[in-house]
Every structure is written in C-alpha cells, then in structure tokens.
Design a protein around this motif. Structure first.
Motif, mmCIF file in Angstrom:
data_model
loop_
_atom_site.group_PDB
_atom_site.id
_atom_site.type_symbol
_atom_site.label_atom_id
_atom_site.label_comp_id
_atom_site.label_asym_id
_atom_site.label_seq_id
_atom_site.Cartn_x
_atom_site.Cartn_y
_atom_site.Cartn_z
ATOM 1 N N VAL A 110 2.133 7.972 14.125
ATOM 2 C CA VAL A 110 2.984 7.884 12.599
ATOM 3 C C VAL A 110 1.945 7.011 11.500
ATOM 4 N N SER A 111 1.676 6.309 11.822
ATOM 5 C CA SER A 111 0.555 5.147 11.435
ATOM 6 C C SER A 111 -0.521 6.041 10.404
ATOM 7 N N GLU A 112 -0.847 7.148 11.194
ATOM 8 C CA GLU A 112 -1.771 7.470 10.668
ATOM 9 C C GLU A 112 -1.607 8.818 9.463
ATOM 10 N N ALA A 113 -0.288 9.046 10.393
ATOM 11 C CA ALA A 113 0.234 10.132 9.450
ATOM 12 C C ALA A 113 0.261 9.740 8.343
ATOM 13 N N MET A 114 0.671 8.334 8.442
ATOM 14 C CA MET A 114 0.862 7.603 6.960
ATOM 15 C C MET A 114 -0.107 7.718 6.059
ATOM 16 N N ALA B 58 -2.396 9.721 4.897
ATOM 17 C CA ALA B 58 -2.760 10.747 5.086
ATOM 18 C C ALA B 58 -1.657 11.562 4.184
ATOM 19 N N VAL B 59 -0.220 10.974 3.787
ATOM 20 C CA VAL B 59 0.083 10.777 3.090
ATOM 21 C C VAL B 59 0.234 9.856 1.642
ATOM 22 N N ALA B 60 -0.730 8.874 2.027
ATOM 23 C CA ALA B 60 -0.942 8.139 1.457
ATOM 24 C C ALA B 60 -2.531 8.557 0.370
ATOM 25 N N ARG B 61 -2.976 8.937 1.477
ATOM 26 C CA ARG B 61 -4.730 9.601 0.632
ATOM 27 C C ARG B 61 -3.946 11.112 -0.285
ATOM 28 N N TYR B 62 -3.065 11.725 0.202
ATOM 29 C CA TYR B 62 -2.634 13.103 -0.768
ATOM 30 C C TYR B 62 -2.177 11.835 -1.956
ATOM 31 N N GLU B 63 -1.710 10.989 -2.411
ATOM 32 C CA GLU B 63 -1.191 10.742 -3.705
ATOM 33 C C GLU B 63 -2.147 9.858 -4.051
ATOM 34 N N ILE B 64 -2.380 10.041 -3.378
ATOM 35 C CA ILE B 64 -4.127 9.305 -4.310
ATOM 36 C C ILE B 64 -5.250 10.763 -4.678
ATOM 37 N N GLU B 65 -5.472 11.463 -4.075
ATOM 38 C CA GLU B 65 -6.627 12.087 -4.257
ATOM 39 C C GLU B 65 -5.532 13.697 -5.325
ATOM 40 N N GLU B 66 -3.924 13.988 -4.695
ATOM 41 C CA GLU B 66 -3.455 15.124 -5.222
ATOM 42 C C GLU B 66 -3.234 14.859 -7.194
ATOM 43 N N PRO B 67 -4.667 15.462 -8.038
ATOM 44 C CA PRO B 67 -4.554 15.101 -9.235
ATOM 45 C C PRO B 67 -3.242 15.081 -10.073
ATOM 46 N N SER B 68 -1.988 15.381 -9.904
ATOM 47 C CA SER B 68 -0.952 15.734 -10.196
ATOM 48 C C SER B 68 0.023 14.174 -10.192
ATOM 49 N N PHE B 69 -0.489 13.425 -9.470
ATOM 50 C CA PHE B 69 -0.088 12.076 -9.591
ATOM 51 C C PHE B 69 -0.176 11.326 -10.633
ATOM 52 N N HIS B 70 -1.423 11.628 -10.591
ATOM 53 C CA HIS B 70 -1.832 10.433 -11.709
ATOM 54 C C HIS B 70 -2.963 11.290 -12.631
ATOM 55 N N PRO B 71 -2.300 12.475 -13.735
ATOM 56 C CA PRO B 71 -3.222 13.031 -14.338
ATOM 57 C C PRO B 71 -2.940 12.532 -15.657
ATOM 58 N N TYR B 72 -2.303 11.647 -16.614
ATOM 59 C CA TYR B 72 -3.080 11.119 -17.234
ATOM 60 C C TYR B 72 -2.903 12.375 -18.814
ATOM 61 N N ALA C 178 4.958 4.721 2.223
ATOM 62 C CA ALA C 178 5.290 6.071 2.802
ATOM 63 C C ALA C 178 6.082 5.624 3.803
ATOM 64 N N ALA C 179 5.749 4.772 4.750
ATOM 65 C CA ALA C 179 6.328 5.079 6.066
ATOM 66 C C ALA C 179 7.796 3.951 6.179
ATOM 67 N N VAL C 180 8.331 3.466 4.987
ATOM 68 C CA VAL C 180 9.427 3.225 5.039
ATOM 69 C C VAL C 180 10.874 4.158 5.096
ATOM 70 N N PRO C 181 10.878 4.827 3.626
ATOM 71 C CA PRO C 181 11.849 6.074 3.896
ATOM 72 C C PRO C 181 12.392 6.705 5.027
ATOM 73 N N LEU C 182 10.747 6.887 5.646
ATOM 74 C CA LEU C 182 10.541 7.251 6.956
ATOM 75 C C LEU C 182 11.925 6.748 8.034
ATOM 76 N N THR D 105 0.330 -0.985 0.115
ATOM 77 C CA THR D 105 0.083 0.355 -0.049
ATOM 78 C C THR D 105 0.963 1.024 0.179
ATOM 79 N N LEU D 106 0.846 2.271 -0.292
ATOM 80 C CA LEU D 106 0.733 3.937 -0.236
ATOM 81 C C LEU D 106 1.434 4.320 1.594
ATOM 82 N N GLN D 107 0.451 3.838 1.737
ATOM 83 C CA GLN D 107 0.259 3.876 3.448
ATOM 84 C C GLN D 107 2.182 3.351 4.014
ATOM 85 N N MET D 108 2.648 1.789 3.832
ATOM 86 C CA MET D 108 3.042 1.068 3.900
ATOM 87 C C MET D 108 4.586 1.333 3.408
#
Length: 442
Positions: free
Chosen positions: A222-226, A228-242, A175-179, A170-173
């Motif tokens: 920390v889990s909820e913080a990650m 939130a990062v995942a939600r940003y990557e999903i909802e922010e259009p610039s991560f998948h603009p096509y 995000a936690a690794v490089p942290l 998952t994107l949540q998982m």
C-alpha cells in the motif's frame, strides 16, 4: 521525504528579467511592459511508476462502495478539486457519509513545504519588485501569528503541510488518508486494500517495478501504491500547468482588461482587499510562477455551516491545526481556529470555499472579507434575542486567535468597508485570470 524527491522536477532556476514585471498604470489597458520568463516544470514522458499511479488514482474498486476513486473527489475537469457544489463530498459504503471538510485541490502541491512551526519571515517570502512601486503600493505581507501573546512567542506561526490542518507532509501521505477514511473511500484496513491491489488489473506493474516480494507485505504494498500516486501527481503536467491568463500576462503574452487590471491592483493594495498579503502574487526570486499562497495558517472565523452533520452537535468545533482531526499539537491552543491558506489558482472553478464549504461563490467570499467586522449581521446568524452571533464557529476562549488586525479585518462595526461593490467585481475578474487553460493569441 517526498518534498526533497520532487525538487528536481522544477528544473534549474532562472533569474527574473531585471526583477521587474510591473504593469504601468498608464496605457490602453493591461499590457505588461516588463515581461519575464517563468520557470515552469520540465515536461517529460511519464515514468512507469507514475503510469501505475494513474491507474490507482482512477480505481474505484479500492473503495468500500466500489464507486469512489481519488479522481471522484479530485476531478481533473475541476482542477483536481470537488466536482459538486456541496460543502463536502460524500463517501463511505453507500456514499452517504459526509466528509469532514471541503475537498482541497490537488493542483500546485509540488512546491508545498513540510509542516513546521517557526518564525514568520516576510522578507524571504515577498519579492519587493518594481511592480508594486508602479502600482503605487508597497508589497506588504500579513503577519500571521496568534494574538494571545501570553501563550506564544511573537511571529511564531504554523506553516506548510497538506490538508486544511497540515497533518500530511508528502503527497504519498496525503493519498493514504482518504483511502482508509470511513467517510471517504473507506478502504477498511491496509490488509483489505492490499488484497484488492493484488487482484487489480494493474497488479503485474507492481512486480515489474518492485519484484514478486512486494505482495508479501501489505504495508509495503500500500505504501508503494501511494508513492506511485504521488509520482503521478508530480509528473502529470495537468497538476501544475501554469497556463493561466495571469501567467501569460507576466510573460507579456496576454493583456489584462481594465477590470482585471483594477482587480489586480486591489488584490495587492494593503489598504483595500489586501489579498496579496497572504496569497502572494509575485514570482519567486528565481522565476518560479507565483502560487498565490504563503503556505501559512490563519483564523478567519468563517461562519458555522449548519449543513454539516458534525455541526448539529453544538459542542463540536472544527479548530483546524489544534483538532479534532489533527491531534499532535492540540495543546497549542494559540493556533486553535487556524486553517491553511490555499492557493488561489483555479479558485474561480470551485463551488465550495473555506474549510467548511460555507460559501459557494466568490461574491460571497469577498462579502465575508468586506463585511465580517463592519456589518457582521450580513455574515453571521442572529440568536433568539436578536444579537449577532459573530465568530460563531470558534469557542469564546479561542476567539482571541482571530485576525482582527490585517486589512480588511482592521475595520470596526459601522465603519466603511474596505471594498466597494465595483471593487469586488473587479477582484473577481482578476481571480478568473488565475484559471488554467488560457490560450494566448499568437
């Protein structure tokens, strides 16, 4: 799981217009006479959770150096990939430690399946459309499987997951690794990161979303913080603009040049480059834009990169799926040397290619595919006795895993390479049409 959470975001699927989007070989150049409607993600206001994730994504204070954030290695100006031409990024307390591998892009992960090992199903992944017929080709997909048949069932392949070895589902998982990685943001521990989050400028957002109790458990915070990062990557259009030229060509809103069209045909030609065997270029049956990946893994035997500190130890080998970073399936040696097939979207914006960042230009990448087997002396170094050290980054006992059957790797020493210099130039021209940010002429 995160993957199930994100599927709503894709919107309802729409069928292809007659399942046809072929480019006729005839004509002036580049028109798509059978445009289709692509189903892009629905763009909606970014949620409060995603807004919190944005702040965390750009927060350098979470690193031990105070200078490294998610966005430092996943630059929005570089398709959320690395901003430098180094083979890997530098991290740690003084930004002097090399990362283990080249930084992948965070774009187009919203449809990435979870990691699994199971049957290869080319019919489910390749849409055999009139496009291929119009180009005089068949839609042929590479069969990715270990060649050591005594150790594995035929066509049982690793697929899905994130990172080069698929160890995060998952994107949540992810995000936690490089942290916490000491080579990257080097947060130190969950407790240390949680303490920084408690005192962050955006701390009140946590209480607004989760209540005051969120600060009592470092692990949960920390889990909820990650998340939130995942939600940003999903909802922010610039991560998948096509918004590539190729996307607009599929929709009949752009024209490919002669060179781009030749490159497109070569890209999908199973007797030439055969890129499309693994980097699927057809939309899904329900109209989702192509991601230019089959989500699977393959051992390509990219040359050993002497610029990596790890490689100064001659006993060290990065074997991808079976270690040393991923350890849970290390005993599955039939997969040693296999790495994830990445998307080719925005690949022309990258400056470091393959898991070890060995190559820095698309020209070098195509030369590798073209000459690895026909003229290996152009790709690999020579030993002291003058012999070419082919497959020099995979131990001998695992070299049977290397793909030597799928074109263009089915050629042998001294044979004519699959591609001419002009072919390579045309393929590069086509790959550049996969960069986002194209503005179609209205």
């Amino acid at each position: 799981m995160q993957h199930s959470r994100i599927m709503w975001f894709l919107g309802a699927g729409l069928s292809l217009a007659g399942a046809v989007f072929a480019a006729e070989p005839q004509g002036s150049a580049g028109d798509n006479p059978h445009p289709i409607h692509l189903v892009r993600p629905h763009v909606a206001p970014v949620s409060a959770m995603a807004q919190l994730g944005r702040q965390i994504f750009y927060d350098t204070s979470l690193s031990s150096s105070g200078k490294l954030a998610c966005a430092s290695c996943h630059s929005p100006q570089h398709a959320y990939g690395p901003p430098t031409d180094g083979p890997v990024m530098l991290g740690g307390p003084s930004l002097s430690r090399q990362g283990a591998r080249a930084v992948p892009s965070l774009t187009y992960l919203e449809r990435q399946p979870s990691f699994s090992i199971g049957p290869d199903d080319p019919e489910a992944e390749t849409v055999d459309l009139a496009q291929m017929a119009a180009l005089g080709q068949q839609s042929t997909r590479a069969q990715k499987t270990a060649t050591q048949t005594s150790q594995s069932a035929a066509n049982i392949v690793p697929q899905g997951g994130m990172f080069w070895d698929g160890r995060a589902d998952t994107l949540q998982m992810q995000a936690a690794v490089p942290l916490l990685d000491p080579r990257e943001m080097d947060g130190g521990s969950i407790e240390k990161v949680a303490e920084k989050l408690r005192h962050a400028a955006y701390a009140k957002s946590f209480t607004g979303l989760f209540g005051e109790d969120i600060f009592r458990s470092p692990q949960m915070l920390v889990s909820e913080a990650m998340f939130a990062v995942a939600r940003y990557e999903i909802e922010e259009p610039s991560f998948h603009p096509y918004t590539s030229k190729f996307d607009y060509w599929l929709e009949g809103k752009a024209r490919l040049s002669d060179g781009e069209m030749r490159g497109y045909r070569l890209f999908n030609d199973p007797d030439k480059a055969n890129c499309g065997g693994c980097h699927i270029s057809q939309p899904s049956p329900d109209g989702l834009p192509p991601l230019f990946s089959d989500y699977q893994y393959e051992a390509l035997a990219v040359p050993r990169n002497a610029a990596l500190t790890d490689n100064k130890d001659s006993r060290y080998f990065d074997l991808g799926v079976c270690g040393p970073i991923r350890t849970d399936i290390a005993d599955q040696t039939q997969y040693c040397g296999m790495f994830l097939t990445p998307t080719l979207r925005n690949t022309a914006m990258r400056q470091a290619f393959f898991h070890n960042g060995m190559f820095h230009t698309l020209q070098q990448v195509l030369d590798f595919y073209n000459f690895r087997d026909t003229s290996p002396e152009k790709i690999y170094p020579r030993a002291a006795d003058g012999t070419v050290q082919k497959f020099n980054d995979i131990p001998v006992q695992y070299q049977a895993n290397v793909d030597v059957s799928d074109p263009p790797f089915n050629r042998h020493l001294g044979e004519t390479p699959a591609m001419t210099a002009q072919d390579e130039a045309d393929i590069i021209a086509f790959l550049k049409t996969l960069n986002d940010g194209y503005k179609p002429v209205k």
